[in-house]
Design an enzyme around this catalytic site. Sequence first.
Site, PDB file in Angstrom:
ATOM      1  N   GLY A  12     -44.133  35.052 -20.847  1.00  0.00           N
ATOM      2  CA  GLY A  12     -44.515  34.146 -21.943  1.00  0.00           C
ATOM      3  C   GLY A  12     -43.350  33.261 -22.355  1.00  0.00           C
ATOM      4  O   GLY A  12     -42.186  33.583 -22.151  1.00  0.00           O
ATOM      5  N   ARG A  16     -43.299  30.814 -30.516  1.00  0.00           N
ATOM      6  CA  ARG A  16     -42.929  30.965 -31.924  1.00  0.00           C
ATOM      7  C   ARG A  16     -41.413  31.086 -32.127  1.00  0.00           C
ATOM      8  O   ARG A  16     -40.923  30.988 -33.234  1.00  0.00           O
ATOM      9  CB  ARG A  16     -43.663  32.198 -32.510  1.00  0.00           C
ATOM     10  CG  ARG A  16     -45.169  32.004 -32.595  1.00  0.00           C
ATOM     11  CD  ARG A  16     -45.943  33.312 -32.744  1.00  0.00           C
ATOM     12  NE  ARG A  16     -46.165  33.996 -31.464  1.00  0.00           N
ATOM     13  CZ  ARG A  16     -46.881  35.105 -31.312  1.00  0.00           C
ATOM     14  NH1 ARG A  16     -47.435  35.681 -32.376  1.00  0.00           N
ATOM     15  NH2 ARG A  16     -47.044  35.650 -30.128  1.00  0.00           N
ATOM     16  N   GLY A 140     -52.446  43.052 -32.382  1.00  0.00           N
ATOM     17  CA  GLY A 140     -53.808  43.472 -32.077  1.00  0.00           C
ATOM     18  C   GLY A 140     -54.123  44.723 -32.902  1.00  0.00           C
ATOM     19  O   GLY A 140     -53.275  45.612 -33.021  1.00  0.00           O
ATOM     20  N   ASN A 228     -41.587  38.118 -32.103  1.00  0.00           N
ATOM     21  CA  ASN A 228     -42.246  36.849 -31.772  1.00  0.00           C
ATOM     22  C   ASN A 228     -41.557  35.656 -32.413  1.00  0.00           C
ATOM     23  O   ASN A 228     -41.804  34.527 -32.033  1.00  0.00           O
ATOM     24  CB  ASN A 228     -43.715  36.875 -32.220  1.00  0.00           C
ATOM     25  CG  ASN A 228     -44.514  37.931 -31.470  1.00  0.00           C
ATOM     26  OD1 ASN A 228     -44.315  38.146 -30.275  1.00  0.00           O
ATOM     27  ND2 ASN A 228     -45.403  38.604 -32.169  1.00  0.00           N
ATOM     28  N   LYS A 351      -2.183  33.650 -23.663  1.00  0.00           N
ATOM     29  CA  LYS A 351      -3.234  33.350 -22.693  1.00  0.00           C
ATOM     30  C   LYS A 351      -2.772  33.647 -21.283  1.00  0.00           C
ATOM     31  O   LYS A 351      -1.649  33.301 -20.926  1.00  0.00           O
ATOM     32  CB  LYS A 351      -3.616  31.878 -22.799  1.00  0.00           C
ATOM     33  CG  LYS A 351      -4.724  31.469 -21.850  1.00  0.00           C
ATOM     34  CD  LYS A 351      -4.606  30.026 -21.404  1.00  0.00           C
ATOM     35  CE  LYS A 351      -3.804  29.920 -20.118  1.00  0.00           C
ATOM     36  NZ  LYS A 351      -3.797  28.571 -19.539  1.00  0.00           N
ATOM     37  N   ASN A 377      12.627  40.140 -26.578  1.00  0.00           N
ATOM     38  CA  ASN A 377      12.369  39.643 -27.928  1.00  0.00           C
ATOM     39  C   ASN A 377      12.198  38.132 -27.848  1.00  0.00           C
ATOM     40  O   ASN A 377      13.122  37.421 -27.443  1.00  0.00           O
ATOM     41  CB  ASN A 377      13.527  40.002 -28.868  1.00  0.00           C
ATOM     42  CG  ASN A 377      13.165  39.671 -30.309  1.00  0.00           C
ATOM     43  OD1 ASN A 377      12.556  40.472 -30.997  1.00  0.00           O
ATOM     44  ND2 ASN A 377      13.505  38.473 -30.749  1.00  0.00           N
ATOM     45  N   ARG A 440      20.615  22.203 -26.494  1.00  0.00           N
ATOM     46  CA  ARG A 440      20.256  21.432 -27.678  1.00  0.00           C
ATOM     47  C   ARG A 440      21.412  20.487 -27.975  1.00  0.00           C
ATOM     48  O   ARG A 440      22.545  20.703 -27.510  1.00  0.00           O
ATOM     49  CB  ARG A 440      19.974  22.352 -28.871  1.00  0.00           C
ATOM     50  CG  ARG A 440      21.174  23.176 -29.282  1.00  0.00           C
ATOM     51  CD  ARG A 440      20.839  24.125 -30.425  1.00  0.00           C
ATOM     52  NE  ARG A 440      22.056  24.774 -30.872  1.00  0.00           N
ATOM     53  CZ  ARG A 440      22.168  26.101 -31.064  1.00  0.00           C
ATOM     54  NH1 ARG A 440      21.157  26.916 -30.852  1.00  0.00           N
ATOM     55  NH2 ARG A 440      23.300  26.596 -31.485  1.00  0.00           N
TER      56      ARG A 440
HETATM   57  C1  UD1 Z   1     -49.646  41.556 -27.651  1.00  0.00           C
HETATM   58  C2  UD1 Z   1     -50.996  42.268 -27.625  1.00  0.00           C
HETATM   59  C3  UD1 Z   1     -51.286  42.820 -29.012  1.00  0.00           C
HETATM   60  C4  UD1 Z   1     -50.160  43.748 -29.431  1.00  0.00           C
HETATM   61  C5  UD1 Z   1     -48.802  43.059 -29.323  1.00  0.00           C
HETATM   62  C6  UD1 Z   1     -47.696  44.091 -29.498  1.00  0.00           C
HETATM   63  C7  UD1 Z   1     -52.413  41.137 -25.994  1.00  0.00           C
HETATM   64  C8  UD1 Z   1     -53.487  40.167 -25.744  1.00  0.00           C
HETATM   65  N1  UD1 Z   1     -52.036  41.331 -27.231  1.00  0.00           N
HETATM   66  O1  UD1 Z   1     -49.765  40.450 -28.540  1.00  0.00           O
HETATM   67  O2  UD1 Z   1     -52.525  43.522 -28.997  1.00  0.00           O
HETATM   68  O3  UD1 Z   1     -50.379  44.171 -30.775  1.00  0.00           O
HETATM   69  O4  UD1 Z   1     -48.624  42.468 -28.016  1.00  0.00           O
HETATM   70  O5  UD1 Z   1     -46.417  43.505 -29.564  1.00  0.00           O
HETATM   71  O6  UD1 Z   1     -51.904  41.725 -25.036  1.00  0.00           O
HETATM   72  N2  UD1 Z   1     -46.883  37.634 -21.493  1.00  0.00           N
HETATM   73  C9  UD1 Z   1     -46.923  37.342 -20.138  1.00  0.00           C
HETATM   74  N3  UD1 Z   1     -47.862  36.491 -19.661  1.00  0.00           N
HETATM   75  C10 UD1 Z   1     -48.798  35.919 -20.455  1.00  0.00           C
HETATM   76  C11 UD1 Z   1     -48.780  36.230 -21.837  1.00  0.00           C
HETATM   77  C12 UD1 Z   1     -47.819  37.088 -22.315  1.00  0.00           C
HETATM   78  O7  UD1 Z   1     -46.089  37.840 -19.373  1.00  0.00           O
HETATM   79  O8  UD1 Z   1     -49.622  35.166 -19.934  1.00  0.00           O
HETATM   80  C13 UD1 Z   1     -45.853  38.554 -21.982  1.00  0.00           C
HETATM   81  C14 UD1 Z   1     -44.946  37.933 -23.014  1.00  0.00           C
HETATM   82  O9  UD1 Z   1     -43.798  37.388 -22.404  1.00  0.00           O
HETATM   83  C15 UD1 Z   1     -44.575  39.121 -23.892  1.00  0.00           C
HETATM   84  C16 UD1 Z   1     -45.760  40.050 -23.745  1.00  0.00           C
HETATM   85  O10 UD1 Z   1     -46.491  39.632 -22.610  1.00  0.00           O
HETATM   86  O11 UD1 Z   1     -43.414  39.782 -23.451  1.00  0.00           O
HETATM   87  C17 UD1 Z   1     -46.653  39.999 -24.982  1.00  0.00           C
HETATM   88  O12 UD1 Z   1     -47.090  38.671 -25.175  1.00  0.00           O
HETATM   89  P1  UD1 Z   1     -47.167  38.059 -26.627  1.00  0.00           P
HETATM   90  O13 UD1 Z   1     -47.636  36.654 -26.511  1.00  0.00           O
HETATM   91  O14 UD1 Z   1     -45.932  38.314 -27.379  1.00  0.00           O
HETATM   92  O15 UD1 Z   1     -48.375  38.931 -27.199  1.00  0.00           O
HETATM   93  P2  UD1 Z   1     -48.681  39.271 -28.707  1.00  0.00           P
HETATM   94  O16 UD1 Z   1     -49.365  38.107 -29.308  1.00  0.00           O
HETATM   95  O17 UD1 Z   1     -47.478  39.773 -29.394  1.00  0.00           O
HETATM   96 CA    CA Z   2     -45.307  40.006 -28.879  1.00  0.00          CA
END
Ligand code: UD1
Ligand code: CA
Length: 454
Positions: A12, A16, A140, A228, A351, A377, A440
């Site tokens: 991801g 945010r 979630g 996040n 350094k 010294n 000097r």
């Molecule tokens: C997710 C969970 C949520 C949980 C929360 C806990 C889902 C849909 N939701 O939400 O239920 O409460 O984590 O912290 O799973 N990522 C990918 N590929 C993607 C999307 C995300 O690799 O396409 C990775 C992100 O980099 C991250 C992780 O998955 O490390 C979680 O993604 P994030 O967008 O933070 O999910 P949350 O909205 O926090």
């Molecule tokens: Ca998250």
Amino acid sequence: MADLTTIILAAGKGTRMKSSLPKVLHKAGGKAMLAHVLDAAKEAGAGRSIVVVGFGGAAVEEALAGEAEFVTQAEQLGTGHAVLQTEPLLRGEKGTVLVLCGDTPLLTGTLLKKFVEEHAAAGAKATVLTAVMPDATGYGRVIRAADGTVAKIVEHKDATKEELGVREINSGIYCFSAPDLFAALHEVGNDNAQGEYYLPDVLEILKQKGEKIFAVAADSYEETLGVNSRAQLAASEKILRRRKNEALMAEGVTLMDPETTYVDVDVVVGRDTVIYPGTWLEGRTVIGEGCEIGPNSRFQNVKIGAHVTAHFCYAHECEIADGVTLGPYVHIRPDTKLAAGVKIGNFVEVKNSMVGEGTKLPHLSYIGDSDIGAGVNMGCGTITVNYDGKKKFRTTVGDGAFVGCNSNLVAPVRVGDNAYVGAGSTITKDIPEGDLAIARAHQKNITGWADKRR
Ligand code: UD1
Ligand code: CA
């Protein structure tokens, strides 16, 4: 647990965070969030770790090269889609997969190990780790059936008003039986508020197939806190620092004020060392026993021996042996080695230099690109003139030499063993062993000059 495979989601963008750096590379406690998660997985006994990368994937792979296997999710279509990208690597895998997110830096190996054991004991196809949050915003929500079992997980953006009232959240940590996981993932759709393929939907799908799914509630929500936003990063940072300080104190280190002492997670500090407020110990810094460090000092990747005193110092990428005293107001720069008993005093910068045993640089000096012997010294204000505007040159000072105040040593130059330099000299030629060099202008006194001027 040799058959345990861990999948860590890290593709991801971390929208945010409002950052050009991939979210999982942001540091907490001096270490990338993803590195914390990987370490916890290894501590829990993961034999194989697969990281799903996407946004900034090359940077993530570079930062953690050799620590995991990587698979790319080209388009970030959701957490379920992310896990699906590992299917080719896990074809034929019959064991358990532990799924983690790269943005939960407070996870510990102890918690994960216990969770995996509970999953195994329950004989479930899927187990989710839940936690009760004081503020569940963004997470979630875990929706329980009348019999107390997990019915499904609803994302914040898809939740009804009633579901938003639930404070039990999905930590984003799961155990699955590998074949069941991948079979169910192919059935996950994206008909939801974010148009994404949600990993938690797998639980509901397995349940509808009549499979056993299980939930483990964490004792405390702290370890499952996700990051996040920058504010959540700062909150995790604070907890990691508190944990580290508590561990140091438990091992016999005195912290005068833990609230203003900032120690990265991998730093090592010996017993009976006292750390004063406003001190930062970073990276791979190692400090020996019985030292006095701070106040207001910063050490980055520094190896420090025992019984060292350092007041108001900044040192980075260097080595400081036993019994050295530093400060106040000292800057020790990379590739410097200070031998035992060296004294570096007020307003001195060193350094890329070797300084021999017991040598003193007590006041107002710049020592760069130099090899200084033992028992030397260096008088107040000694400067090594190491740069001609194009190239840097080395200065050598032999054992037992005495350099008078306010001298310039113009490199390349050598001051022999036990040689003397007269105060105020600008030395441009080598001084043989035991000689005195004075360079000097001669002093001239003009008799009665002041009266004549009036
Ligand atoms: C997710 C969970 C949520 C949980 C929360 C806990 C889902 C849909 N939701 O939400 O239920 O409460 O984590 O912290 O799973 N990522 C990918 N590929 C993607 C999307 C995300 O690799 O396409 C990775 C992100 O980099 C991250 C992780 O998955 O490390 C979680 O993604 P994030 O967008 O933070 O999910 P949350 O909205 O926090
Ligand atoms: Ca998250």
